[in-house]
Design a protein around this motif. Structure first.
Motif, short mmCIF file in Angstrom:
data_model
loop_
_atom_site.label_atom_id
_atom_site.label_comp_id
_atom_site.label_asym_id
_atom_site.label_seq_id
_atom_site.Cartn_x
_atom_site.Cartn_y
_atom_site.Cartn_z
N GLN A 120 -32.04 14.93 10.14
CA GLN A 120 -31.44 16.19 9.58
C GLN A 120 -32.73 17.21 9.34
N ARG A 121 -33.80 16.79 8.80
CA ARG A 121 -34.80 17.59 8.54
C ARG A 121 -35.38 17.88 9.93
N ILE B 104 -34.04 18.63 12.83
CA ILE B 104 -32.71 19.54 13.30
C ILE B 104 -33.12 21.08 12.49
N GLU B 105 -33.10 20.85 11.22
CA GLU B 105 -33.66 22.02 10.39
C GLU B 105 -34.73 22.76 10.86
N SER B 106 -35.57 21.96 10.98
CA SER B 106 -36.84 22.62 11.39
C SER B 106 -36.83 23.30 12.73
N PHE B 107 -36.19 22.58 13.71
CA PHE B 107 -35.84 23.23 15.07
C PHE B 107 -35.20 24.48 14.98
N VAL B 108 -34.20 24.54 14.17
CA VAL B 108 -33.38 25.73 13.95
C VAL B 108 -34.20 26.71 13.32
N GLY B 109 -35.02 26.47 12.32
CA GLY B 109 -35.93 27.52 11.69
C GLY B 109 -36.82 28.16 12.55
N PHE C 181 -36.57 28.20 15.90
CA PHE C 181 -35.89 29.02 16.83
C PHE C 181 -35.51 30.13 16.06
N ILE C 182 -35.22 30.42 14.76
CA ILE C 182 -34.78 31.65 14.39
C ILE C 182 -35.94 32.54 14.32
#
Length: 172
Positions: free
Chosen positions: A4-5, A7-12, A14-15
């Motif tokens: 989960q961390r 995925i959240e790091s990759f999303v961050g 990407f943003i």
């Protein structure tokens, strides 16, 4: 929990990358930055009237942007406008006898400079002067001339040329 961390790091990331790309795009489109400045050479042209020509106005040949206006100043002796044109180095084959005209994009659009290539074998290079120029057409001046001609501003229709010695009356 660990995945989960990640995925959240990759999303961050990407943003953040998308936000940085939008900022770079905004600066590139607005022309407010020199991050992506192309190599160019400078050419000078003298105009009687430049109208509303501004810095960074495009310089075009056949509708293709080949550079921009790098500077505008006034010659104190001749009172002509001196326009410095920054032409991209990849367009290094423009004939030296080309003419420069200030045109308007549309009826009320911004001014730009259009170069019309001629037939000389020599080409423009850094420090060249464009000899043949055509000044901007000022819309207000053209409308004034049109109204003057249509309204009979030369005095021919107003009756000013009638002979007053014979007692002729001028109609109001």
């Amino acid at each position: 929990m660990g995945s989960q961390r990640i995925i959240e790091s990759f999303v961050g990331l990407f943003i953040l990358a998308a936000f940085a790309a939008l900022i770079i795009l905004a600066f590139k489109v607005s022309g407010l930055t020199s991050f992506f400045r192309e190599e160019a050479y400078t050419v000078t042209a003298y105009f009687d009237d430049i109208g509303g020509l501004k810095l960074k106005a495009p310089v075009k040949v056949g509708g293709v942007i080949i550079g921009e206006v790098a500077g505008v100043s006034l010659d104190p002796s001749s009172f002509k406008a001196i326009v410095q044109l920054s032409i991209y180095k990849k367009f290094n084959d423009i004939p030296s006898d080309s003419s420069a005209s200030i045109l308007t994009a549309g009826l009320l659009g911004d001014n730009y400079i259009e170069l019309t290539p001629m037939y000389s074998q020599t080409v423009l290079k850094n420090g060249s002067v464009i000899e043949y120029t055509h000044s901007a057409m000022i819309l207000e001046r053209l409308i004034g001339q049109f109204l003057f001609k249509v309204g009979g501003g030369d005095g021919a229709k107003s009756g000013a040329g009638q002979n007053k010695e014979k007692g002729s009356m001028i109609n109001p």
